[in-house]
Design an enzyme around this catalytic site. Structure first.
Site, PDB file in Angstrom:
ATOM      1  CB  CYS A 160      -0.929  -0.177   1.114  1.00  0.00           C
ATOM      2  SG  CYS A 160      -2.327   1.294   1.082  1.00  0.00           S
ATOM      3  CG  HIS A 185      -3.971  -3.367   2.532  1.00  0.00           C
ATOM      4  ND1 HIS A 185      -3.031  -3.025   3.223  1.00  0.00           N
ATOM      5  CD2 HIS A 185      -4.620  -2.159   2.121  1.00  0.00           C
ATOM      6  CE1 HIS A 185      -3.092  -1.686   3.772  1.00  0.00           C
ATOM      7  NE2 HIS A 185      -4.192  -0.964   3.008  1.00  0.00           N
ATOM      8  CD  GLU A 188      -2.376  -6.698   4.831  1.00  0.00           C
ATOM      9  OE1 GLU A 188      -2.833  -5.301   5.191  1.00  0.00           O
ATOM     10  OE2 GLU A 188      -1.559  -6.889   3.705  1.00  0.00           O
TER      11      GLU A 188
END
Length: 214
Positions: free
Chosen positions: A79, A187, A189
């Site tokens: 990011c 992102h 994750e």
């Protein structure tokens, strides 16, 4: 082992938990001596580009990250962390970045060429299009949807750094990389199996201790 750079501006908890789910060894620290012991680095980031660079400079991490990139060890920005890899950002005035990849970070204009407005930030799920599907970071990853949250977009200067993109009025560089320096605008994750597959590939790259295939 993966070193997660803790400079106070990242989704550290969610990134750490993702690595734990993948059973990847990591250390979360702002200690340069500890980070030097890692085999690969993750540079997360949430917030404003100038604040991030100010903090990195004050902590001595800017020089460390540039030296790390020169060493050939894997580095992945996430990011804002991806945006920091580039030359500069226009956010709150021109601010110099890490200058590891060629390009400039600019704000989404918020309207199309026809004058229609669109929402800024670019927030939510968007589909990836691969430009270099054989790149180590993207191997065996599907062109699925990933989760974005950003108001600024990278304008890359050289096409070879673009590994995957999404469309949000303009082409959004979603995955970038050159040699050992890589980044994701989204992102991983928070991006379900697609994002976790990319993190797994990064983990394998770190374990191998080499540069990614371009």
């Amino acid at each position: 082992m993966i070193g997660i750079v803790d400079y106070g501006m990242g989704n550290l908890h969610s990134v750490s938990k993702a690595l734990e789910r993948l059973e990847l060894d990591y250390v979360l620290t702002d200690d340069i001596e500890q980070l030097k012991k890692a085999d690969g680095l993750l540079l997360p980031g949430v917030g404003a580009f100038p604040d991030a660079m100010k903090t990195l400079n004050e902590m001595g991490l800017t020089t460390f990250l540039r030296e790390w990139a020169e060493s050939g060890k894997p580095l992945l920005g996430i990011c804002l962390g991806m945006q920091l890899l580039f030359d500069e950002s226009e956010e709150h005035g021109a601010t110099e970045g890490l200058k590891l990849l060629p390009g400039r970070v600019e704000r989404f204009v918020g309207h199309t060429a026809n004058g229609e407005t669109y929402k800024v930030p670019h927030m939510g799920w968007n589909k990836l299009t691969f430009h270099k599907p054989d790149h180590k970071l993207l191997q065996d990853v599907e062109e699925g949807h990933v989760y974005f949250v950003h108001s600024f977009v990278v304008k890359h200067k050289e096409d070879d750094v673009l590994l995957a993109s999404s469309e949000y009025d303009v082409t959004v560089p979603a995955v970038v990389g050159r040699g050992n320096v890589m980044g994701t605008q989204f992102h991983p994750e928070k991006s379900s199996h697609v994002g976790m597959s990319i993190l797994r590939n990064f983990g394998e790259l770190v374990t191998q201790g080499g540069k990614s295939r371009e």
